[in-house]
Design an enzyme around this catalytic site. Sequence first.
Site, PDB file in Angstrom:
ATOM      1  N   SER A   1       0.837  -1.202   0.000  1.00 21.18           N
ATOM      2  CA  SER A   1       0.000   0.000   0.000  1.00 21.18           C
ATOM      3  C   SER A   1       0.863   1.239   0.000  1.00 21.18           C
ATOM      4  CB  SER A   1      -0.897   0.017   1.245  1.00 21.18           C
ATOM      5  OG  SER A   1      -1.481   1.283   1.427  1.00 21.18           O
ATOM      6  N   LYS A   2       0.391   2.262  -0.713  1.00 20.55           N
ATOM      7  CA  LYS A   2       1.151   3.514  -0.742  1.00 20.55           C
ATOM      8  C   LYS A   2       1.166   4.177   0.625  1.00 20.55           C
ATOM      9  CE  LYS A   2      -2.870   6.036  -2.571  1.00 20.55           C
ATOM     10  NZ  LYS A   2      -3.411   6.718  -3.742  1.00 20.55           N
ATOM     11  N   ARG A   3       0.207   3.859   1.473  1.00 23.25           N
ATOM     12  CA  ARG A   3       0.200   4.457   2.807  1.00 23.25           C
ATOM     13  C   ARG A   3       1.146   3.723   3.760  1.00 23.25           C
ATOM     14  NH1 ARG A   3      -5.355   4.638   1.419  1.00 23.25           N
ATOM     15  NH2 ARG A   3      -6.084   6.764   1.079  1.00 23.25           N
ATOM     16  N   ASP A   4       1.604   2.542   3.360  1.00 19.05           N
ATOM     17  CA  ASP A   4       2.519   1.782   4.211  1.00 19.05           C
ATOM     18  C   ASP A   4       3.949   1.864   3.718  1.00 19.05           C
ATOM     19  OD1 ASP A   4       0.426   1.006   5.797  1.00 19.05           O
ATOM     20  OD2 ASP A   4       0.026  -0.815   4.666  1.00 19.05           O
TER      21      ASP A   4
END
Length: 485
Positions: A251-254
Amino acid sequence: MEVRVRIAPSPTGNCHVGTARNALYNYLFAKKNNGKFILRIDDTDMKRNSKESEEGIFEGLRWLGINWDEGPDVGGPYGPYRQSERLDIYDKYIQKLIDEGYAYYCFCSEEELEEERKRQIEQKLPPKYSGRCRNLTKEEIEDKLNKGLKPVVRFKVPNKIITFNDAVRGELKWDGNLMGDFVIRKSDGVPTYNFATAIDDYLMNISHVLRSQEHIPNTFCQVLILESLSAKIPQYVHFPLLLNEDRSKISKRDGALYIGEYRDMGYLKEAVLNFIVILGWNPKDGQEFLNIDEMIDKFSLDNINNSNVVFDFKKLEWYNGHYIRKKSVEELYELILPFIEGQDYFKKTEDDYKKLRRIVEVEQERLKRLDEVKDAFRMFYESPREYSLDFIIESIKKIDKDEIIRLLDESIKHLEKIQNWDKVYLEEEMRRLCEEINTKTKILFMLLRIAVTGSKVSPPLFDVFEIIGKEETLYRLQKCKKDIE
């Protein structure tokens, strides 16, 4: 029916590998079917959107060669292609759904909704909106609006089994009774993802929706919205999830790497494309190396995998090494230049550039990523800072300090006499020296390697001699001898 596909990334983070994979599949499917590939920007998250992220999406996809037929920057007959510029369109269709009884105003506060959720959990019921505002009278609605209350708008989920056909997974079903009436416009007037996406797919005549498996729950909501408008339902195709090596969802948030970082790390676009195309799809013939034309020719929805895929960096490096070796020396030289010119040891002299071409020729077989050259090429421009007697003795068994000094002395004297500084001739001469001074080539050559490069591992030893030149070679051997004496 014309094939029209799209991706709709949110500009709330950089364009990561999942977005690139989905874009590539959409692009290949469009090209295979003489269709259109559309880029739409889902920028309704006003707080988290950024112009930099949007530019990152454009830049990343263009670097890979994934170009779109319609989009915010190229226009097209179904614009605008930014959702933030389509709010009036969404309002029109929300009002239509309200007028026709498919949607309604909801004035419940966050506190009321949270209390309701807790109560349902305590009663071991599936938490969902109870529908308490479903049957407000026109007068009650007007009274609340006159008081300045700002409602959300909810879609009335029918009491039925919702179904759609997935090209990979077949018919999928969900019981509408478990969903609850979902929000299609927030209290700030901005539509939710599911509503805006459904309306855009409808108005832009999207024929196939190709996206990640995580969107399957959203698809049921979007199908309901499209059905309420008597719109044609697109063919849905859901790709497998991309997982980190620890099996967590990428994920781009991770902190997942975004496409620009792959370029900065020295991955070639051919390698990245070839790697991401197999993250959920494979050609039936098992061909591993594919250019973009071959991908288009072979791409088929029939070969989409049904199981999740682990993102394997070693596999990516393997692809990258293959494509690095396929480059001509001149092509690779041009690709490497940006990684070298900023290094403190590279002075940008004519000799430095000339030497670099020779280094590229020697190192091409060993490189896995272009950014490796920053450290790997230093040995050709700078001598080792210091030499450790312990390191040399540890690296070359059955040798002591006196023998090291003797071998260095003999090597220096012999090399000083050599005029033909050619790698083949140098190797022949140093092998002859080994016979004369009664030592094994593996012992002398390892000592020379450490003395010249500071490492037990290097490119072919006499290529290094030839590239750095006679004067520098002798200087390093003398410096090594001096440091350990």
